[in-house]
Design an enzyme around this catalytic site. Structure first.
Site, PDB file in Angstrom:
ATOM      1  N   ARG A  30     -11.439 -67.523   9.657  1.00  0.00           N
ATOM      2  CA  ARG A  30     -10.978 -66.322  10.360  1.00  0.00           C
ATOM      3  C   ARG A  30      -9.440 -66.294  10.475  1.00  0.00           C
ATOM      4  NH1 ARG A  30     -14.345 -61.883  11.369  1.00  0.00           N
ATOM      5  NH2 ARG A  30     -13.455 -60.745  13.093  1.00  0.00           N
ATOM      6  N   ARG A  62     -19.934 -64.486  20.036  1.00  0.00           N
ATOM      7  CA  ARG A  62     -18.877 -64.953  19.129  1.00  0.00           C
ATOM      8  C   ARG A  62     -17.677 -65.520  19.894  1.00  0.00           C
ATOM      9  NH1 ARG A  62     -15.902 -59.698  16.387  1.00  0.00           N
ATOM     10  NH2 ARG A  62     -15.777 -58.426  18.235  1.00  0.00           N
ATOM     11  N   ARG A  83       2.199 -65.648  -0.188  1.00  0.00           N
ATOM     12  CA  ARG A  83       1.196 -66.568   0.357  1.00  0.00           C
ATOM     13  C   ARG A  83       0.974 -67.814  -0.480  1.00  0.00           C
ATOM     14  NH1 ARG A  83       0.962 -65.214   5.621  1.00  0.00           N
ATOM     15  NH2 ARG A  83       0.734 -62.965   5.855  1.00  0.00           N
ATOM     16  N   ARG A 100      -0.822 -54.786   4.061  1.00  0.00           N
ATOM     17  CA  ARG A 100      -1.436 -53.476   4.217  1.00  0.00           C
ATOM     18  C   ARG A 100      -1.289 -52.632   2.965  1.00  0.00           C
ATOM     19  NH1 ARG A 100       3.226 -52.919   8.112  1.00  0.00           N
ATOM     20  NH2 ARG A 100       3.941 -54.222   6.379  1.00  0.00           N
ATOM     21  N   GLN A 149     -14.971 -56.678   5.597  1.00  0.00           N
ATOM     22  CA  GLN A 149     -15.188 -58.054   6.053  1.00  0.00           C
ATOM     23  C   GLN A 149     -16.483 -58.166   6.844  1.00  0.00           C
ATOM     24  OE1 GLN A 149     -12.065 -59.673   8.589  1.00  0.00           O
ATOM     25  NE2 GLN A 149     -12.536 -61.698   7.764  1.00  0.00           N
ATOM     26  N   HIS A 198       2.665 -59.239  -4.854  1.00  0.00           N
ATOM     27  CA  HIS A 198       3.383 -59.468  -3.593  1.00  0.00           C
ATOM     28  C   HIS A 198       2.650 -60.487  -2.731  1.00  0.00           C
ATOM     29  CE1 HIS A 198       6.011 -58.689  -0.232  1.00  0.00           C
ATOM     30  NE2 HIS A 198       5.005 -58.312   0.530  1.00  0.00           N
ATOM     31  N   GLN A 258     -18.746 -59.952  12.744  1.00  0.00           N
ATOM     32  CA  GLN A 258     -19.279 -60.956  13.678  1.00  0.00           C
ATOM     33  C   GLN A 258     -20.078 -60.296  14.798  1.00  0.00           C
ATOM     34  OE1 GLN A 258     -16.009 -63.414  14.992  1.00  0.00           O
ATOM     35  NE2 GLN A 258     -16.307 -64.853  13.307  1.00  0.00           N
TER      36      GLN A 258
HETATM   37  C1  LIG Z   1       4.986 -67.885   5.628  1.00  0.00           C
HETATM   38  C2  LIG Z   1       4.665 -66.690   6.473  1.00  0.00           C
HETATM   39  C3  LIG Z   1       4.725 -66.789   7.862  1.00  0.00           C
HETATM   40  C4  LIG Z   1       4.422 -65.683   8.676  1.00  0.00           C
HETATM   41  N1  LIG Z   1       4.488 -65.792  10.037  1.00  0.00           N
HETATM   42  C5  LIG Z   1       4.200 -64.734  10.831  1.00  0.00           C
HETATM   43  C6  LIG Z   1       4.243 -64.815  12.255  1.00  0.00           C
HETATM   44  O1  LIG Z   1       4.557 -65.855  12.817  1.00  0.00           O
HETATM   45  N2  LIG Z   1       3.913 -63.722  12.991  1.00  0.00           N
HETATM   46  C7  LIG Z   1       3.581 -62.535  12.401  1.00  0.00           C
HETATM   47  O2  LIG Z   1       3.302 -61.557  13.105  1.00  0.00           O
HETATM   48  N3  LIG Z   1       3.530 -62.423  11.059  1.00  0.00           N
HETATM   49  C8  LIG Z   1       3.824 -63.475  10.254  1.00  0.00           C
HETATM   50  N4  LIG Z   1       3.752 -63.341   8.889  1.00  0.00           N
HETATM   51  C9  LIG Z   1       3.315 -62.059   8.329  1.00  0.00           C
HETATM   52  C10 LIG Z   1       4.482 -61.219   7.789  1.00  0.00           C
HETATM   53  O3  LIG Z   1       5.369 -60.894   8.836  1.00  0.00           O
HETATM   54  C11 LIG Z   1       3.958 -59.940   7.123  1.00  0.00           C
HETATM   55  O4  LIG Z   1       3.299 -59.157   8.084  1.00  0.00           O
HETATM   56  C12 LIG Z   1       2.997 -60.197   5.997  1.00  0.00           C
HETATM   57  O5  LIG Z   1       3.498 -61.184   5.151  1.00  0.00           O
HETATM   58  C13 LIG Z   1       2.736 -58.888   5.247  1.00  0.00           C
HETATM   59  O6  LIG Z   1       3.768 -58.652   4.318  1.00  0.00           O
HETATM   60  P1  LIG Z   1       4.603 -57.304   4.214  1.00  0.00           P
HETATM   61  O7  LIG Z   1       5.258 -56.981   5.492  1.00  0.00           O
HETATM   62  O8  LIG Z   1       5.498 -57.467   3.017  1.00  0.00           O
HETATM   63  O9  LIG Z   1       3.518 -56.171   4.064  1.00  0.00           O
HETATM   64  P2  LIG Z   1       2.629 -55.559   2.890  1.00  0.00           P
HETATM   65  O10 LIG Z   1       1.628 -54.711   3.540  1.00  0.00           O
HETATM   66  O11 LIG Z   1       2.170 -56.647   1.968  1.00  0.00           O
HETATM   67  O12 LIG Z   1       3.595 -54.573   2.165  1.00  0.00           O
HETATM   68  C14 LIG Z   1       4.294 -54.797   0.960  1.00  0.00           C
HETATM   69  C15 LIG Z   1       5.647 -54.137   1.031  1.00  0.00           C
HETATM   70  O13 LIG Z   1       5.486 -52.729   1.185  1.00  0.00           O
HETATM   71  C16 LIG Z   1       6.513 -52.236   2.049  1.00  0.00           C
HETATM   72  N5  LIG Z   1       5.884 -51.694   3.276  1.00  0.00           N
HETATM   73  C17 LIG Z   1       4.616 -51.914   3.722  1.00  0.00           C
HETATM   74  N6  LIG Z   1       4.385 -51.251   4.841  1.00  0.00           N
HETATM   75  C18 LIG Z   1       5.511 -50.600   5.143  1.00  0.00           C
HETATM   76  C19 LIG Z   1       5.883 -49.775   6.215  1.00  0.00           C
HETATM   77  N7  LIG Z   1       5.051 -49.449   7.194  1.00  0.00           N
HETATM   78  N8  LIG Z   1       7.134 -49.291   6.223  1.00  0.00           N
HETATM   79  C20 LIG Z   1       8.003 -49.576   5.235  1.00  0.00           C
HETATM   80  N9  LIG Z   1       7.728 -50.379   4.181  1.00  0.00           N
HETATM   81  C21 LIG Z   1       6.481 -50.880   4.141  1.00  0.00           C
HETATM   82  C22 LIG Z   1       7.420 -53.403   2.388  1.00  0.00           C
HETATM   83  O14 LIG Z   1       8.471 -53.454   1.452  1.00  0.00           O
HETATM   84  C23 LIG Z   1       6.491 -54.589   2.217  1.00  0.00           C
HETATM   85  O15 LIG Z   1       7.158 -55.818   1.986  1.00  0.00           O
HETATM   86  C24 LIG Z   1       4.052 -64.438   8.066  1.00  0.00           C
HETATM   87  C25 LIG Z   1       4.010 -64.346   6.685  1.00  0.00           C
HETATM   88  C26 LIG Z   1       4.303 -65.447   5.876  1.00  0.00           C
HETATM   89  C27 LIG Z   1       4.232 -65.304   4.375  1.00  0.00           C
END
Ligand SMILES: Cc1cc2nc3c(=O)[nH]c(=O)nc-3n(C[C@H](O)[C@H](O)[C@H](O)COP(=O)(O)OP(=O)(O)OC[C@H]3O[C@@H](n4cnc5c(N)ncnc54)[C@H](O)[C@@H]3O)c2cc1C
Length: 286
Positions: free
Chosen positions: A117, A209, A236, A127, A134, A231, A137
């Site tokens: 989970r 759960r 990841r 997103r 998914q 991406h 539960q």
């Molecule tokens: C090593 C690691 C540690 C992390 N630790 C934490 C943590 O401690 N706490 C936490 O909350 N999160 C954490 N995260 C999650 C991270 O902050 C992101 O939410 C997650 O990686 C999703 O990636 P993304 O924001 O690039 O979104 P995705 O949905 O993958 O989007 C891809 C790209 O599309 C664009 N995009 C998407 N949505 C929008 C939008 N609404 N507006 C403008 N542009 C957009 C951006 O350029 C984005 O990079 C972690 C991630 C990693 C890899």
């Protein structure tokens, strides 16, 4: 043709509680592309564009789709176009320039299991370009309950033993909690009073759960386009990511790369000094 799979086997504790030790990935769907219907459209320009369809070098379906989408933008169907034998250079040019929107045409669906989970919560943070379904539960009861063992616990006899004892305990507690809730429901407990079998099962499971840990397996089907897949793998499978999701991202790369070898060609798997692996992409965030 069957799609790539990375299977993860099931183990059992002495009390028969099932658990998995790593992520399984199954490709369920990928584009099936047929460009032949374009022929009349291409012929009607009277410029020999239809020869585009007779390129002697075949490409995997994902790449065929992405290339034709990219080449439509400039009407690059004539003799001077980049032919399929130069597809690697074509895709690298797109990635280098950050013109990744054409990668969004190719969508791939994956079943992910052997994921807990906590890991799936990280997966759904991505997103853009993704759809998710998914296991619930609330709807699914304890009969299919399984757990996932973290790599650190697998590597240490004492931690492994604690893990097995814990999941036996959690599975037992979940079962007992569900029994108490079910009895309470039958006795007319007010908070669980809604009628109907599905509603009853949901009301029991959603409360029971509370006993489950983050280690509970939470299978999920995800559909993402290749831009989004790239991406997710970059973020990841990075060495800064937690081990279970890193292993999952590496397995996703292993399953997706055969379907789009040129699109995923710049991802290099690196062995780290701690014995784990990470992935580095030459072209980031295309
Ligand atoms: C090593 C690691 C540690 C992390 N630790 C934490 C943590 O401690 N706490 C936490 O909350 N999160 C954490 N995260 C999650 C991270 O902050 C992101 O939410 C997650 O990686 C999703 O990636 P993304 O924001 O690039 O979104 P995705 O949905 O993958 O989007 C891809 C790209 O599309 C664009 N995009 C998407 N949505 C929008 C939008 N609404 N507006 C403008 N542009 C957009 C951006 O350029 C984005 O990079 C972690 C991630 C990693 C890899």
């Amino acid at each position: 043709m069957s799609y790539p799979v990375v299977h993860s086997p099931v183990f059992r504790t002495i009390s028969d509680t099932p658990y998995l030790r790593g992520p399984g990935v199954v490709v369920l769907s990928a584009p099936h592309v047929d460009l032949s219907g374009m022929r009349p459209f291409l012929i009607d320009f009277g410029m020999g564009f239809e020869n585009y369809l007779d390129d002697p070098t075949d490409l995997p379906d994902c790449e065929k789709l992405i290339k034709v989408a990219g080449q439509l933008c400039y009407f690059s169907f004539g003799e001077k176009r980049t032919k399929n034998d130069q597809a690697q250079a074509y895709f690298d040019h797109i990635k280098e320039g950050g013109h990744g929107s054409v990668l969004e045409h190719a969508n791939i669906s994956l079943l992910l299991y052997g994921v807990d989970r906590a890991t799936t919560h990280e997966i759904v943070r991505h997103r853009a370009g993704w759809g998710f379904s998914q296991v619930s539960q609330r709807f699914v009861d304890g009969k299919t309950l399984r757990f996932v063992e973290r790599p650190e616990f697998q590597a240490h006899a004492g931690l492994h033993q604690l893990f097995k004892e814990r999941i036996d305990r959690v599975a037992d507690e979940y079962g007992r909690l569900a029994d108490v809730l079910l009895t309470a429901q039958k006795d007319g407990l007010e908070v669980l009073s809604e009628e109907g079998r599905t509603a009853l099962r949901k009301k029991v499971n959603q409360a029971a759960r509370a006993a489950l840990t983050n280690e509970t397996e939470a299978p999920i089907i995800v559909t993402g386009n290749l831009r989004a897949v790239r991406h997710k793998v970059e973020m990841r499978a990075n060495k800064g990511a937690d081990l279970p999701i890193r292993q999952l991202a590496v397995n996703i790369l292993e399953c997706v790369r055969p379907l789009a070898p040129r699109i995923m060609a710049d991802h290099e798997v690196e062995s780290l000094s701690d014995g784990t692996v990470a992935v580095n992409a030459k072209f980031r965030k295309v």
